[in-house]
Design a protein around this motif. Sequence first.
Motif, mmCIF file in Angstrom:
data_model
loop_
_atom_site.group_PDB
_atom_site.id
_atom_site.type_symbol
_atom_site.label_atom_id
_atom_site.label_comp_id
_atom_site.label_asym_id
_atom_site.label_seq_id
_atom_site.Cartn_x
_atom_site.Cartn_y
_atom_site.Cartn_z
ATOM 1 N N ARG A 132 4.062 5.274 21.840
ATOM 2 C CA ARG A 132 5.371 6.052 21.148
ATOM 3 C C ARG A 132 6.647 5.311 20.770
ATOM 4 N NH1 ARG A 132 5.509 12.214 21.106
ATOM 5 N NH2 ARG A 132 4.334 11.719 19.147
ATOM 6 N N VAL A 133 7.324 5.382 20.127
ATOM 7 C CA VAL A 133 8.600 5.022 19.910
ATOM 8 C C VAL A 133 9.356 6.202 19.318
ATOM 9 C CG1 VAL A 133 10.266 3.424 18.552
ATOM 10 C CG2 VAL A 133 7.901 2.568 19.557
ATOM 11 N N MET A 180 0.029 5.733 19.633
ATOM 12 C CA MET A 180 0.943 4.938 18.651
ATOM 13 C C MET A 180 1.091 5.889 17.526
ATOM 14 S SD MET A 180 -1.670 1.644 18.048
ATOM 15 C CE MET A 180 -2.212 2.322 16.532
ATOM 16 N N SER A 181 2.590 6.177 17.998
ATOM 17 C CA SER A 181 3.267 6.871 16.906
ATOM 18 C C SER A 181 4.962 6.612 16.648
ATOM 19 C CB SER A 181 3.096 8.387 17.017
ATOM 20 O OG SER A 181 3.828 8.725 18.471
ATOM 21 N N VAL A 182 5.406 7.054 15.825
ATOM 22 C CA VAL A 182 6.942 6.672 15.693
ATOM 23 C C VAL A 182 7.682 8.254 15.486
ATOM 24 C CG1 VAL A 182 6.944 5.995 13.245
ATOM 25 C CG2 VAL A 182 8.866 5.605 14.779
ATOM 26 N N ARG A 183 8.669 8.562 15.987
ATOM 27 C CA ARG A 183 9.353 9.718 15.640
ATOM 28 C C ARG A 183 10.765 9.465 15.543
ATOM 29 N NH1 ARG A 183 8.564 14.515 19.922
ATOM 30 N NH2 ARG A 183 9.626 13.177 21.789
ATOM 31 N N LEU A 198 9.068 4.745 24.160
ATOM 32 C CA LEU A 198 10.274 3.738 24.093
ATOM 33 C C LEU A 198 11.516 4.519 23.299
ATOM 34 C CD1 LEU A 198 11.142 0.704 24.625
ATOM 35 C CD2 LEU A 198 10.637 0.437 22.086
ATOM 36 N N ARG A 199 12.652 4.597 23.874
ATOM 37 C CA ARG A 199 13.739 5.463 23.263
ATOM 38 C C ARG A 199 14.845 4.293 22.444
ATOM 39 N NH1 ARG A 199 15.019 10.788 24.146
ATOM 40 N NH2 ARG A 199 17.179 10.064 24.337
ATOM 41 N N VAL A 200 14.942 4.278 21.283
ATOM 42 C CA VAL A 200 15.686 3.047 20.386
ATOM 43 C C VAL A 200 16.482 3.880 19.775
ATOM 44 C CG1 VAL A 200 15.723 1.264 18.848
ATOM 45 C CG2 VAL A 200 13.499 1.739 20.258
ATOM 46 N N ILE A 247 18.555 5.683 26.828
ATOM 47 C CA ILE A 247 17.898 4.621 25.876
ATOM 48 C C ILE A 247 17.219 3.640 26.367
ATOM 49 C CG2 ILE A 247 19.341 5.351 23.858
ATOM 50 C CD1 ILE A 247 20.958 2.778 24.096
ATOM 51 N N ASP A 248 16.367 2.912 25.784
ATOM 52 C CA ASP A 248 15.688 1.754 26.234
ATOM 53 C C ASP A 248 16.133 0.379 25.559
ATOM 54 O OD1 ASP A 248 13.985 2.941 28.122
ATOM 55 O OD2 ASP A 248 12.960 3.801 26.585
#
Length: 118
Positions: A92-93, A1-4, A18-20, A37-38
Motif C-alpha cells: 500500500r502507498v 497492493m493499493s494506492v490511496r 508507504l506515506r508519500v 512521511i516516508d
Amino acid sequence: MSVRVRRIYDPPEADDGLRVLVDRLWPRGLAKDEAHIDEWPKGLTPSTELRKWYHAGEGSYEEFRRRYEAELDAPEAAELLDGLRKSVREGRVTLLTASRAPERSQAAVLAELLKRTR
C-alpha cells in the motif's frame, strides 16, 4: 497492493503503508516530526508555475491534469514515478497532500496514473 489519497493533516493510520508527500511546499502549521512521511519526492510534484496557475483559478482541473501529466513525462519525474509504481506493486502507498480538495489535486492525478499502470 493499493494506492490511496489522504490529507497530510489527517492522523496516520496503521494501514497507510508507504506515506508519500506529493506537495512541492511543506504543509503550513505541520511539524516535520508530526507528518510521519516516508518519502517527499519533490521532482514528482507539479512545477511552481503550474501550481500557481491552478491555484489562481485560471484553469479547470482537467486542464491542470493534462499539463501535469505532460510534466510527468520529463526524465526526472518519469524515473520517480516508476519508483512509486514499484512501491505500489510491493504494498500500500498513501499519497499525502495539504489540499482541501484532494480529489482535485496532483495526488488524485498520481493515484489515477498508478492505478492504471500496475
